[in-house]
Scaffold this motif. Structure first.
Motif, mmCIF file in Angstrom:
data_model
loop_
_atom_site.group_PDB
_atom_site.id
_atom_site.type_symbol
_atom_site.label_atom_id
_atom_site.label_comp_id
_atom_site.label_asym_id
_atom_site.label_seq_id
_atom_site.Cartn_x
_atom_site.Cartn_y
_atom_site.Cartn_z
ATOM 1 N N ASP A 1 -2.801 -1.890 -2.941
ATOM 2 C CA ASP A 1 -3.313 -0.705 -2.237
ATOM 3 C C ASP A 1 -2.751 0.534 -2.930
ATOM 4 O OD1 ASP A 1 -3.924 1.385 -0.532
ATOM 5 O OD2 ASP A 1 -3.457 0.275 1.300
ATOM 6 N N ARG A 2 -3.517 1.071 -3.857
ATOM 7 C CA ARG A 2 -3.035 2.170 -4.688
ATOM 8 C C ARG A 2 -2.787 3.452 -3.895
ATOM 9 N NH1 ARG A 2 -3.985 1.333 -10.322
ATOM 10 N NH2 ARG A 2 -4.866 -0.728 -10.704
ATOM 11 N N GLN A 3 -3.670 3.755 -2.971
ATOM 12 C CA GLN A 3 -3.499 4.995 -2.216
ATOM 13 C C GLN A 3 -2.247 4.937 -1.345
ATOM 14 O OE1 GLN A 3 -7.014 6.812 -0.829
ATOM 15 N NE2 GLN A 3 -6.026 8.054 0.727
ATOM 16 N N SER A 4 -1.995 3.792 -0.730
ATOM 17 C CA SER A 4 -0.776 3.650 0.070
ATOM 18 C C SER A 4 0.461 3.738 -0.813
ATOM 19 C CB SER A 4 -0.785 2.316 0.828
ATOM 20 O OG SER A 4 -1.779 2.324 1.825
ATOM 21 N N TRP A 5 0.346 3.232 -2.041
ATOM 22 C CA TRP A 5 1.486 3.316 -2.956
ATOM 23 C C TRP A 5 1.805 4.769 -3.286
ATOM 24 C CZ3 TRP A 5 3.181 5.353 -7.451
ATOM 25 C CH2 TRP A 5 4.369 4.834 -7.969
ATOM 26 N N VAL A 6 0.781 5.557 -3.576
ATOM 27 C CA VAL A 6 1.011 6.966 -3.911
ATOM 28 C C VAL A 6 1.664 7.688 -2.735
ATOM 29 C CG1 VAL A 6 -0.091 9.163 -4.462
ATOM 30 C CG2 VAL A 6 -0.830 7.085 -5.621
ATOM 31 N N LYS A 7 1.200 7.406 -1.526
ATOM 32 C CA LYS A 7 1.792 8.052 -0.353
ATOM 33 C C LYS A 7 3.251 7.627 -0.171
ATOM 34 C CE LYS A 7 -2.486 8.857 2.192
ATOM 35 N NZ LYS A 7 -3.272 8.570 3.425
ATOM 36 N N ALA A 8 3.538 6.344 -0.416
ATOM 37 C CA ALA A 8 4.921 5.871 -0.310
ATOM 38 C C ALA A 8 5.790 6.490 -1.400
ATOM 39 C CB ALA A 8 4.963 4.346 -0.398
ATOM 40 N N ARG B 1 -1.196 12.701 -9.340
ATOM 41 C CA ARG B 1 -0.975 11.277 -9.067
ATOM 42 C C ARG B 1 -2.137 10.685 -8.271
ATOM 43 N NH1 ARG B 1 3.921 9.863 -10.756
ATOM 44 N NH2 ARG B 1 5.485 11.504 -11.001
ATOM 45 N N PHE B 2 -2.617 11.422 -7.266
ATOM 46 C CA PHE B 2 -3.766 10.937 -6.507
ATOM 47 C C PHE B 2 -4.990 10.797 -7.406
ATOM 48 C CE2 PHE B 2 -1.740 11.937 -2.378
ATOM 49 C CZ PHE B 2 -2.160 10.833 -1.666
ATOM 50 N N PHE B 3 -5.170 11.782 -8.290
ATOM 51 C CA PHE B 3 -6.353 11.787 -9.139
ATOM 52 C C PHE B 3 -6.339 10.650 -10.153
ATOM 53 C CE2 PHE B 3 -8.960 13.251 -12.716
ATOM 54 C CZ PHE B 3 -10.117 13.621 -12.052
ATOM 55 N N THR B 4 -5.148 10.316 -10.658
ATOM 56 C CA THR B 4 -5.050 9.315 -11.724
ATOM 57 C C THR B 4 -4.772 7.905 -11.216
ATOM 58 O OG1 THR B 4 -2.673 9.770 -12.004
ATOM 59 C CG2 THR B 4 -4.210 11.036 -13.371
ATOM 60 N N MET B 5 -4.592 7.730 -9.910
ATOM 61 C CA MET B 5 -4.122 6.430 -9.423
ATOM 62 C C MET B 5 -5.104 5.295 -9.699
ATOM 63 S SD MET B 5 -4.499 6.773 -5.295
ATOM 64 C CE MET B 5 -6.072 7.169 -4.518
#
Length: 230
Positions: free
Chosen positions: A127-134, A166-170
């Motif tokens: 889950d890439r988006q959850s990773w970025v938030k973490a 980071r969100f854009f490149t995730m």
């Protein structure tokens, strides 16, 4: 210890968080223009809190206010990212080192550890988006735990820009397994009070991730998120 309930967030704070999140996640795309009325209608907010939130976002270089036209969502430049990464590393390393020298460092680092666990869970589920938030929570937890308000404010005002990148490149970078391991190592170095090991980990981690991020950005030059500085 006081059991008083937390003070509710003001309407301006709520508007700021909603609009900021939309910018960071690219819901509000760079170079688009929005009036206060359009932002109010899009997010179901009153216009006065929206106007005040936009003024705060302007100070963080996330938006530009164009008189009689509206609010322009600003793009990023490669130089923005390079400079901010360099400054962020210095500030965060100082915060982490400060925590590691305290007798209650393990207690202070609890939220840092929770963020690491959230990253590890996100890796397991891809889950890439959850990773970025973490990841964002990890870095902020370090700053909050150092109990230096000025240091924290300086850091957070800059990190908004790299969080957008980071969100854009995730979705175009490899699953950040190595970064997750490095975050775990940084957390453990803080808890054990090993400031020398901590500095080594920081320098290696930030050098690698900055190089990776800039490489992706340079490959995305034609994307609206980024602009060249030259």
């Amino acid at each position: 210890m006081s059991n008083k309930p937390a003070k509710p967030k003001s309407l301006t704070d709520q508007a700021y968080e909603v609009i900021r999140e939309a910018i960071l996640t690219n819901e509000l795309k760079p170079e688009t223009l929005w009036t206060d009325r359009e932002l109010s209608e899009k997010f179901g907010l009153s216009r006065t809190p929206v106007r005040e939130a936009v003024l705060r976002l302007k100070t963080q270089k996330l938006v530009e206010i164009l008189p009689r036209r509206g609010t322009r969502i600003l793009p990023l430049s490669v130089d923005d990212i390079r400079e901010i990464q360099q400054l962020s590393k210095a500030l965060e390393l100082e915060a982490a080192r400060s925590i590691s020298l305290q007798d209650d460092r393990t207690e202070r680092a609890k939220d840092i550890g929770r963020a690491v666990e959230a990253m590890e869970q996100a890796i397991e589920t891809e889950d890439r988006q959850s990773w970025v938030k973490a990841d964002m929570q990890f870095h902020r937890a370090i700053m909050f735990a150092c109990n230096n308000n000025r240091l924290c404010d300086m850091y957070l005002s800059m990190r908004e820009l790299t969080d957008r990148a980071r969100f854009f490149t995730m979705h175009v970078r490899e699953l950040p397994r190595k970064s997750t391991v490095e975050h775990r190592q940084i957390y453990e170095a803080i808890c054990t009070g090993d400031s020398i090991r901590l500095a080594e980990l920081y320098h290696a981690h930030w050098a690698r991730t900055t190089k990776e991020l800039l490489s992706i950005i340079e490959q995305q030059d034609n994307a609206s998120m980024f602009r060249n500085s030259g």
